[in-house]
Design an enzyme around this catalytic site. Structure first.
Site, short mmCIF file in Angstrom:
data_model
loop_
_atom_site.label_atom_id
_atom_site.label_comp_id
_atom_site.label_asym_id
_atom_site.label_seq_id
_atom_site.Cartn_x
_atom_site.Cartn_y
_atom_site.Cartn_z
N SER A 244 -11.75 20.71 -20.05
CA SER A 244 -11.32 21.96 -20.68
C SER A 244 -9.95 21.72 -21.30
CB SER A 244 -11.22 23.06 -19.63
OG SER A 244 -10.43 24.13 -20.12
N ARG B 96 -7.69 23.65 -21.21
CA ARG B 96 -6.70 24.25 -20.29
C ARG B 96 -6.36 23.33 -19.12
NH1 ARG B 96 -9.35 29.35 -21.97
NH2 ARG B 96 -7.71 30.62 -22.90
N ASP C 235 -19.37 27.19 -21.13
CA ASP C 235 -19.11 28.63 -21.31
C ASP C 235 -20.47 29.34 -21.36
OD1 ASP C 235 -15.99 28.84 -22.07
OD2 ASP C 235 -16.84 26.99 -22.84
N GLY D 160 -15.70 16.72 -24.31
CA GLY D 160 -16.73 17.78 -24.32
C GLY D 160 -17.00 18.25 -25.75
N HIS D 161 -15.92 18.51 -26.48
CA HIS D 161 -16.08 18.93 -27.89
C HIS D 161 -16.77 17.82 -28.69
CE1 HIS D 161 -12.23 21.27 -26.89
NE2 HIS D 161 -13.10 22.21 -27.17
P1 AMP Z 1 -13.12 25.88 -26.84
O1 AMP Z 1 -12.36 25.00 -27.78
O2 AMP Z 1 -12.65 25.83 -25.44
O3 AMP Z 1 -13.29 27.27 -27.39
O4 AMP Z 1 -14.58 25.26 -26.79
C1 AMP Z 1 -15.31 25.00 -27.95
C2 AMP Z 1 -16.73 24.64 -27.58
O5 AMP Z 1 -16.72 23.48 -26.74
C3 AMP Z 1 -17.42 25.75 -26.79
O6 AMP Z 1 -18.77 25.85 -27.22
C4 AMP Z 1 -17.32 25.26 -25.36
O7 AMP Z 1 -18.35 25.74 -24.54
C5 AMP Z 1 -17.47 23.76 -25.58
N1 AMP Z 1 -16.93 23.02 -24.43
C6 AMP Z 1 -15.74 23.23 -23.79
N2 AMP Z 1 -15.61 22.42 -22.73
C7 AMP Z 1 -16.75 21.67 -22.68
C8 AMP Z 1 -17.22 20.64 -21.81
N3 AMP Z 1 -16.51 20.22 -20.76
N4 AMP Z 1 -18.44 20.09 -22.07
C9 AMP Z 1 -19.16 20.49 -23.13
N5 AMP Z 1 -18.78 21.47 -23.99
C10 AMP Z 1 -17.59 22.05 -23.78
#
Ligand code: AMP
Length: 261
Positions: free
Chosen positions: A183, A185, A148, A36-37
């Site tokens: 995620s 998590r 998110d 996703g990232h």
């Molecule tokens: P985080 O590291 O969880 O704070 O996420 C960093 C960025 O990656 C945020 O903009 C999230 O919305 C995005 N993100 C997290 N999970 C996904 C996913 N499954 N698909 C696309 N973007 C994601």
């Protein structure tokens, strides 16, 4: 890929890039990078000359009983993934706050419901760190994940209200083969919890076919209630999407899908 940990150095570099006419795209993350990232980095690369990826586990957005300490920090793996994905800079500050920092950013409308109500202070932490990061990184574009959705709404509101000179782009949700939204998590989940977690995207997908947002909420609640291993925190139709948060054991998961009608 250049690796920077000092905010001052990052800001000098960003200002230098801008002076030389480069367009900067920014992807803020908390690390434990997954596909996703990486999809956000890919999107950023298409829109700018330079991609700055940040990794910072922001203490201000975790509540006192949340998972700040145990949040995964696989730095060497993240470094390799960021490099392979084509980030130009990896910015991984140790700390972004002055020891006696006394300024915060608070959005008071979009941030109060759903995740904001359940995680008091969470969006204040997000709003403050994103504003700090924008000032350090000086991005023309910043890419956030639709996963998110409320966070995107809060950030768009802050950008509008504070006249921040940055364009916000939303990347689509990446899911695994069984439909669970990726995620950082998810790695907390045991095998059994993972199977239970699949009820979340399944219920949302099915309920999103309903004839009205109200029906969609009701259907999703009903479908989720069939799995006693899930503790539903909220189900809400907002902005054309059906959004939900559930607890699976000690792990909190959020997801959202577009409403069909
Ligand atoms: P985080 O590291 O969880 O704070 O996420 C960093 C960025 O990656 C945020 O903009 C999230 O919305 C995005 N993100 C997290 N999970 C996904 C996913 N499954 N698909 C696309 N973007 C994601």
């Amino acid at each position: 890929m250049k690796f920077i940990t000092s905010s001052r150095q990052m800001q000098c570099e960003a200002l230098r890039l801008k002076r030389s006419g480069k367009k900067i795209a920014f992807v803020p993350t908390m690390g434990a990078l997954h596909a996703g990232h990486l999809s956000l980095i890919n999107l950023a690369r298409k829109r700018a000359d330079v991609v700055i990826l940040s990794i910072y586990v922001n203490p201000a957005q975790f509540g006192p009983r949340e998972d700040f300490k145990r949040y995964p920090r696989p730095f060497a793996q993240d470094y390799d993934l960021a490099k392979t994905a084509g980030a130009t800079y990896l910015f991984a500050p140790k700390n972004l706050y002055a020891a006696d920092a006394s300024t915060t950013v608070q959005e008071k409308q979009v941030a109060v419901s759903r995740c904001g109500e359940l995680r008091l202070g969470h969006f204040d932490g997000v709003a403050t760190v994103v504003t700090i990061l924008f000032n350090v990184v000086q991005p023309d574009i910043a890419v956030f994940g639709q996963k998110d959705a409320q966070q995107c709404d809060v950030i768009e509101r802050i950008v509008r209200d504070l006249h921040l000179p940055v364009k916000i782009l939303r990347g689509p949700i990446l899911r695994d083969a069984k439909g669970l939204a990726l995620s950082s998590r998810n790695q907390y989940l045991s095998g059994e919890e993972y199977e239970n977690a699949l009820s979340l995207p399944q219920a949302l997908k099915e309920a999103a076919k309903s004839l009205s947002p109200q029906r969609a909420e009701k259907t999703a609640r009903h479908l989720l209630s069939k799995n006693p291993q899930l503790c539903v925190q909220y189900v809400e139709a907002v902005g054309g999407r059906l959004c939900a948060a559930v607890m699976v054991g000690k792990t909190r998961l959020i997801d959202n899908v577009p409403l069909k009608r």
